[in-house]
Scaffold this active site. Structure first.
Site, PDB file in Angstrom:
ATOM      1  N   LYS A 177     -89.682 -23.102  62.015  1.00 40.95           N
ATOM      2  CA  LYS A 177     -89.404 -24.539  62.064  1.00 40.95           C
ATOM      3  C   LYS A 177     -88.011 -24.737  62.648  1.00 40.95           C
ATOM      4  CE  LYS A 177     -87.456 -27.558  59.533  1.00 40.95           C
ATOM      5  NZ  LYS A 177     -86.906 -28.502  60.565  1.00 40.95           N
ATOM      6  N   GLU A 253     -77.471 -17.328  56.912  1.00 35.57           N
ATOM      7  CA  GLU A 253     -76.186 -17.460  57.605  1.00 35.57           C
ATOM      8  C   GLU A 253     -75.823 -18.926  57.516  1.00 35.57           C
ATOM      9  OE1 GLU A 253     -73.632 -18.685  60.144  1.00 35.57           O
ATOM     10  OE2 GLU A 253     -75.059 -18.062  61.694  1.00 35.57           O
ATOM     11  N   CYS A 287     -71.029 -22.041  64.537  1.00 32.12           N
ATOM     12  CA  CYS A 287     -70.621 -21.657  63.180  1.00 32.12           C
ATOM     13  C   CYS A 287     -69.384 -20.767  63.180  1.00 32.12           C
ATOM     14  CB  CYS A 287     -71.773 -20.964  62.472  1.00 32.12           C
ATOM     15  SG  CYS A 287     -72.419 -19.515  63.347  1.00 32.12           S
ATOM     16  N   GLU A 379     -66.044 -28.213  56.177  1.00 33.42           N
ATOM     17  CA  GLU A 379     -66.520 -27.880  57.520  1.00 33.42           C
ATOM     18  C   GLU A 379     -66.766 -29.171  58.303  1.00 33.42           C
ATOM     19  OE1 GLU A 379     -69.744 -24.869  59.528  1.00 33.42           O
ATOM     20  OE2 GLU A 379     -70.432 -26.083  57.843  1.00 33.42           O
TER      21      GLU A 379
END
Length: 475
Positions: A177, A253, A287, A379
């Site tokens: 997905k 991750e 990331c 973040e």
């Protein structure tokens, strides 16, 4: 999009489901529709993957699987320009980035795991027994079964193939997905797997959102044996709860608030150029990007001035992936401007063309914020880096290691001994010295703390996507 977005289940394409809009992040215009998979379609995809495990795929040898991975890589290369166009349409990233990083890396993912699989050996032991005749113990690696692969919007094809390739290499079947924001390259990959003669049901693709939609139904499905996910840490926590109910293994991750350290003995020209890459590649939507940079005080002002000058020169950068994400980034910048200093950028650029309807944010350099400020702790995932000074090596390490994340870090120094002291002391999964994002696909990749669970890359991925079994034969 060159073709409509469709699901791919059991070897066939399916466009069913309640559609939602697909938006071009460069202009903000709706350019298509994405069908949201129903719970029934997700169930059929998992069933097709389960059936494929019992079909011809289950009898394929490692050499057979290695060859099909190379055929998939060949197929991506044959349709290279289609993949580049789809990647750019979905994400808005510059063509140069998609053509030199994302699509070549997807090819490399399949080839790397095909080659690793072809040369992989298992372990064996000769065991002493009381009767002196001995025994032979050896390991066999078996697939986990049906694997759910959920990939993010920032590097859609790269991170999808980073998981699909080793999962297929070890004989699993996959239900993938992709992010609902970036479905295009996943659809092309489904077409390529069919062209490569991957048996029906081995690779399946469903589209949709996460909560109360395809993502949730897939991760909670009792027929899913393992979950591999790249994305936001909070989503990882939700997925882990679903996996825990049936003790399904997970590989995550997750997010990062990556630090960089610049020592006074560094080559400042190299460090500035490297930080421009590490902070602003794909407009900070990677990331691994550097969001916190700590610079030794004696060179702080010079470095900050040079980095801000380079940030102001940048052009041709891409947008944030969505209006919601742009607004999140701009919200952080407003708070930072009120409490600190903006050395470059700080808002939305003006182009006086169709891009003004898109989701752009200027490359931004900040300073003067306290360490507990949201723009320093949370973040942002945009083209934003905050600079702060340090005085000692110990202070630099303490600053870099503070916080809940631990994905990646950079160290800029001309002192080899310092590099070998500092890099291993960083609480991260990967540290780069005098470079950034230089990858060897055989090495372990992943994060610590809130940045992930497990490691990907090389044998680490092949081990995750398989179950070791021991066979003991009495001689």
């Amino acid at each position: 999009m060159s073709s409509p977005v469709r699901h791919y289940v059991g070897g066939g394409f399916d466009a069913s489901g309640e559609p939602f809009p697909l938006v071009d992040p460069v202009t903000g215009r709706t350019v298509g529709e994405v069908p949201g998979a129903s719970a029934d379609l997700v169930d059929r995809a998992v069933g097709a993957a389960r059936d494929a495990l019992r079909g011809p795929w289950g009898a394929w040898s490692p050499a057979d699987r290695s060859r099909v991975l190379h055929r998939i890589a060949d197929g991506i290369e044959r349709r290279f320009e289609e993949f580049v166009a789809a990647e750019c349409a979905d994400t808005g990233k510059p063509r140069e980035l998609a053509a030199t990083v994302d699509i070549p890396r997807a090819v490399a993912n399949f080839r790397a795991y095909a080659d690793l699989l072809a040369g992989r050996a298992e372990q064996s032991w000769h065991t002493v027994t009381p009767d002196g005749r001995g025994a032979l113990n050896y390991t066999v690696r078996k697939p986990l079964g049906v694997v759910a692969v959920i990939s993010p919007w920032n590097l859609p094809l790269l991170l999808l193939t980073w998981k699909v390739a080793p999962a297929l290499a070890m004989g699993n079947t996959v239900v993938a997905k992709p992010s609902e924001l970036t479905p295009g390259t996943a659809c092309l990959l489904a077409e390529v797997t069919a062209e490569a003669e991957l048996p029906p049901g081995v690779f399946n693709l469903v589209h949709g959102e996460g909560a109360n939609a395809a993502g949730q139904w897939l991760t909670e499905h009792p027929g899913v044996d393992a979950i591999a996910f790249t994305g936001e840490s909070g989503t990882g926590t939700t997925i882990m709860r679903a996996a825990a109910a049936r003790l399904a293994p997970v590989s995550f991750e997750l997010g990062g608030k990556n630090a960089g350290l610049v020592f006074a003995d560094a080559d400042l020209e190299q460090a500035v150029a490297g930080t421009v890459r590490s902070a602003f590649t794909h407009s900070g939507q990677v990331c691994l990007c550097t969001e916190r940079l700590y610079v030794e005080r004696s060179v702080f002002d010079e470095f900050a001035g040079r980095l801000a000058e380079e940030a102001r020169k940048l052009s041709g950068y891409g947008p944030m992936v969505s209006a919601a994400h742009r607004d999140k980034v701009l919200g952080h910048l407003r708070g930072a401007a009120a409490d600190g200093r903006v050395l470059a950028g700080g808002g939305a650029p003006r182009f006086d063309d169709e891009r003004d309807g898109g989701f752009f944010v200027e490359p931004t350099v900040l300073t003067g914020l306290p360490e507990d400020h949201p723009a320093v702790r949370e973040e942002i995932f945009g083209p934003v880096v905050h600079l702060a000074p340090f005085d000692t090596e110990e202070e630099a390490l303490a600053l870099a290691n503070a916080g809940e994340y631990g994905l990646a870090a950079t160290v800029w120094t001309g002192d080899l001994a310092r590099a070998h002291r500092v890099a291993p002391a960083l609480e991260v999964g990967i540290a780069w010295v005098n470079t950034w994002n230089l990858r060897d696909l055989r090495t372990p990749f992943g994060g610590v703390k809130a940045s992930g669970i497990g490691r990907e890359g090389g044998d680490h991925s092949l081990d995750f996507f398989s179950e070791p079994m021991n066979v003991c034969v009495k001689l």
